[in-house]
Design an enzyme around this catalytic site. Structure first.
Site, PDB file in Angstrom:
ATOM      1  N   HIS A 173      -4.253   3.151  -3.450  1.00  0.00           N
ATOM      2  CA  HIS A 173      -4.543   2.632  -1.920  1.00  0.00           C
ATOM      3  C   HIS A 173      -3.765   1.369  -1.983  1.00  0.00           C
ATOM      4  CE1 HIS A 173      -5.878   1.186   1.750  1.00  0.00           C
ATOM      5  NE2 HIS A 173      -6.374   0.078   1.208  1.00  0.00           N
ATOM      6  N   HIS A 179       0.743  -1.203  -0.102  1.00  0.00           N
ATOM      7  CA  HIS A 179      -0.010  -0.041   0.188  1.00  0.00           C
ATOM      8  C   HIS A 179       0.985   1.187  -0.130  1.00  0.00           C
ATOM      9  CE1 HIS A 179      -2.317  -3.323   1.734  1.00  0.00           C
ATOM     10  NE2 HIS A 179      -3.515  -2.638   1.454  1.00  0.00           N
ATOM     11  N   GLU A 182     -16.776  -4.641  25.299  1.00  0.00           N
ATOM     12  CA  GLU A 182     -15.968  -5.689  25.487  1.00  0.00           C
ATOM     13  C   GLU A 182     -14.680  -5.955  24.303  1.00  0.00           C
ATOM     14  OE1 GLU A 182     -20.123  -7.341  26.387  1.00  0.00           O
ATOM     15  OE2 GLU A 182     -19.276  -5.835  25.071  1.00  0.00           O
ATOM     16  N   HIS A 213     -26.999 -16.267  26.044  1.00  0.00           N
ATOM     17  CA  HIS A 213     -26.040 -15.917  26.984  1.00  0.00           C
ATOM     18  C   HIS A 213     -25.117 -17.248  27.299  1.00  0.00           C
ATOM     19  CE1 HIS A 213     -27.577 -12.118  27.541  1.00  0.00           C
ATOM     20  NE2 HIS A 213     -27.171 -11.902  28.793  1.00  0.00           N
TER      21      HIS A 213
END
Length: 682
Positions: free
Chosen positions: A263, A29, A417, A479
């Site tokens: 890019h 890149h 998280e 869960h």
């Protein structure tokens, strides 16, 4: 500071090196390095670091979150005199080189953290900044500012779009991390093309809402003075993190500048020649570095070496005046744990009461937090459920909020998280702390990208993952983790511990804290677990051991966590039926697999069929068992004992499957699953 033609030559040298390296590799890149070369040159000449000692603890940290542009950083590291030669640049993206396709902390001197997936590096930078603020809070004294470094990070539109960066930016703003300065490469290009196709928000307004100081430099291609002034302005803002929006042109100088065509692809040969001619370089030469550019960077490197010498003298004086704190810091910097810390680990007898392993984990933290002062605990808004906070813990918070101190060792990650995982990677990379953070096991999956980088980066972080199975009961299938253990067990260099009792929980902490280059996940129960008769910290530290031995056994029951106690009860039930059964506990596959083959065969021997029992997917258990009893579907909502009964995870249900295993293998020579044609590549 006044910038000269030599500064511009240095900037263009960075661009040329990025062009030549990506062209030689025919991969990479070049666009971001060409666009960000001016700010990189200005920033690195503001930073304090010593290329001859990349590990000096008070160095300024730099994180390239848009890691695909790594030739920008490699070029700088080479020019400043790190152990990265021109030949290393020529080996860009090749096997065994020091210049991989994205920054890897263990491959390249001067790379702080392993970045790659976008947004991770930005979040690592937040962790590095927290570690600096905490270390300063613990050790700095009047006249002895041992820790005052800045953390800088570059990030692009891709990082800004990733949710993890938003989580981390929100956290950093709350924590008022004045030592953190982010530079946003506002080039309006991502892989799909112009960002107007998917990303039109006002990034600075978002960061202002997070509580960041913001600056916009509108001509990032040319205005070196404005870039420098912005950095100096941000350094003076001590009560909040700062972000500099830097409007640049991707692939500056290329015929394709300002487009996504520059890019992720090397420049065409004619374009590369065009850029070199434009910047006053010989198109016929490659990897051409003018000596005066080396000299310019060498001068700043020497200044950095002198600053380290000043710091070393300061630390020497500090140790004389504050011998206790000085010795503690010297120990941490040497990578050593306190002498005899492991004696504080709790030990249990089989007559002790049944306790949930999340509570057993809390007891370990309660016992060891004072003898392992570098341990920083925390939770993603589940403190009361994860049991990650010891009784007299002080929160890490800006003192101005009145709810904690910089020296605090408990981090409130909030419901973040993924950011928690990446922030912990940054904390661990700083070099003075060991982070642990809690959430439910099912939601460690939210942090999977960061956990993967923990393993790849070889950093010591601990994920305290409670509510580890259908044993959490009423919260139900959303869960209850089914596939999570298999996912993380499949991850190289990651220890997944599922302890069955108190001694196994202590063993998990012992191995996790003594394993300096391996992250750990502790899968812990909500429900109470009995203390096993034959468990010990020493046995469990081998990752697997015989929990119940039986002469002339007809079957070996192999289990982890809450199912080990069930298997012990099943063995007693089978004994009442005249069938002898052995029970094996394997709290950590990775550690067990590292033991000698002789030992592993003593645990799971030839001649006896084995049945694995775990209330999660059976995937992977073939390596230790001939038959598998698990849960290859989602769980159910209800009181946990009823949920266990529904799926027949009871002594009777296990015994039924044990008898089926015995009958199926009767008369067939049984080889242990440990015996294979060859050992797998580790």
């Amino acid at each position: 500071m006044g910038y000269t033609d030599l500064d511009r030559k240095a900037i263009n040298t960075i661009r040329i090196l990025a062009i030549d390296a990506t062209s030689k590799a025919n991969s990479g890149h070049p666009g971001a390095p060409m666009g960000m070369a001016p700010v990189a040159h200005v920033l690195f000449n503001h930073m304090n670091f010593n290329p001859k000692n990349p590990d000096w603890v008070n160095r300024d940290r730099f994180v390239l979150s848009n890691g695909h542009g790594c030739m920008l950083q490699y070029a700088l590291l080479h020019l400043f005199g790190y152990d990265l030669s021109l030949d290393d640049l020529k080996a860009f993206r090749q096997i065994g080189s020091k210049t991989p396709g994205h920054p890897e902390a263990h491959d390249t001197p001067g790379i702080e953290v392993t970045t790659g997936p976008l947004g991770q590096g930005f979040s690592n930078a937040v962790g590095l900044a927290i570690a600096q603020a905490h270390s300063g809070g613990v050790y700095n004294k009047p006249g002895f500012e041992l820790f005052n470094n800045y953390t800088y990070t570059f990030f692009g539109d891709g990082c800004a779009m990733e949710g993890i960066a938003s989580e981390a930016a929100s956290m950093a703003g709350h924590l008022k991390l004045g030592n953190l300065i982010a530079i946003y490469d506002d080039n309006h290009i991502s892989i799909d093309g112009d960002t107007k196709c998917a990303f039109t928000e006002d990034v600075l307004q978002r960061f202002e809402a997070y509580g960041w100081h913001t600056v916009w430099v509108k001509d990032g291609d040319n205005d070196l003075e404005a870039i420098s002034a912005a950095i100096l302005e941000c350094q003076k803002v001590t009560d909040k993190p700062s972000v500099i929006k830097l409007t640049t042109t991707i692939g500056f100088g290329s015929k394709l500048q300002g487009t996504h065509g520059v890019h992720g692809n090397p420049l065409k040969a004619d374009d590369a020649a065009h850029v070199k001619s434009l910047f006053g370089f010989d198109p016929a030469k490659t990897f051409d570095v003018p000596q005066e550019v080396y000299d310019l960077y060498s001068k700043h490197a020497a200044q950095g070496a002198a600053k380290e010498q000043e710091w070393n003298q300061l630390f020497q004086n500090y140790q004389a005046k504050y011998p206790t704190e000085g010795a503690d810091l010297a120990r941490r910097l040497a990578g050593k744990l306190p002498e005899g810390w492991e004696k504080a680990l709790p030990v249990y007898k089989s007559t002790d009461p049944a306790i949930a392993s999340r509570k057993l984990s809390e007891t370990v933290l309660e016992k060891i937090n004072k003898v392992v002062p570098e341990l920083l605990s925390g939770s993603a808004d589940l403190t009361g459920s994860n049991n990650t906070r010891w009784s007299d813990a002080v929160d890490f918070q800006p003192p101005v909020l009145g709810i904690g101190e910089w020296s605090g060792r408990y981090l409130r990650y909030g419901v973040r998280e993924h950011a928690m995982g990446a922030v912990m990677n940054g904390l661990a990379a700083y070099g003075t702390v060991i982070p642990a953070g809690g959430t439910f096991l099912n939601f460690v999956s939210y942090a999977a990208g960061a956990v993967r980088l923990s393993a790849l980066s070889r950093v010591r972080v601990i994920h305290v993952a409670t509510h580890d199975s259908i044993g959490l009961g009423e919260d139900g299938p959303t869960h209850q983790p089914i596939e999570t253990l298999a996912h993380f067990r499949a991850l190289p260099n990651c220890m997944v511990w599922r302890p069955a009792d108190g001694n196994e929980t202590s063993a998990a902490y012992y191995v996790a804290l003594t394993s300096r280059e391996t992250p750990s996940i502790f899968a812990l129960t909500r429900q109470n677990l009995p203390q096993l008769e034959n468990s010990s910290i020493e046995r469990a530290s081998k990752g697997g051991y015989v929990a119940v031995e039986a002469a002339n056994a007809a079957v070996t029951l192999v289990a982890t966590g809450s199912e080990v106690g069930l298997c012990v009860d099943a063995a007693k039930y089978l004994e009442s039926q005249g069938v002898a059964a052995r029970v094996v506990s394997i709290p950590c596959w990775e550690v067990f697999d590292a033991q000698s083959k002789e030992y592993r065969l003593s645990v799971i021997p030839d001649g006896i069929p084995s049945l694995s029992v775990e209330v999660c997917t059976t995937l992977g258990w073939e390596r230790y068992s001939h038959e598998q009893f698990g849960l290859n579907r989602f769980g159910a909502s209800g009181p946990y004992k009823e949920v266990y009964a529904k799926f027949e995870f009871t002594p009777e249900g296990i015994s039924k499957r044990a008898l089926a295993t015995i009958n199926f293998w009767k008369g067939i020579p049984v080889r242990s699953p440990i015996n294979r044609a060859f050992e797998q590549i580790q």
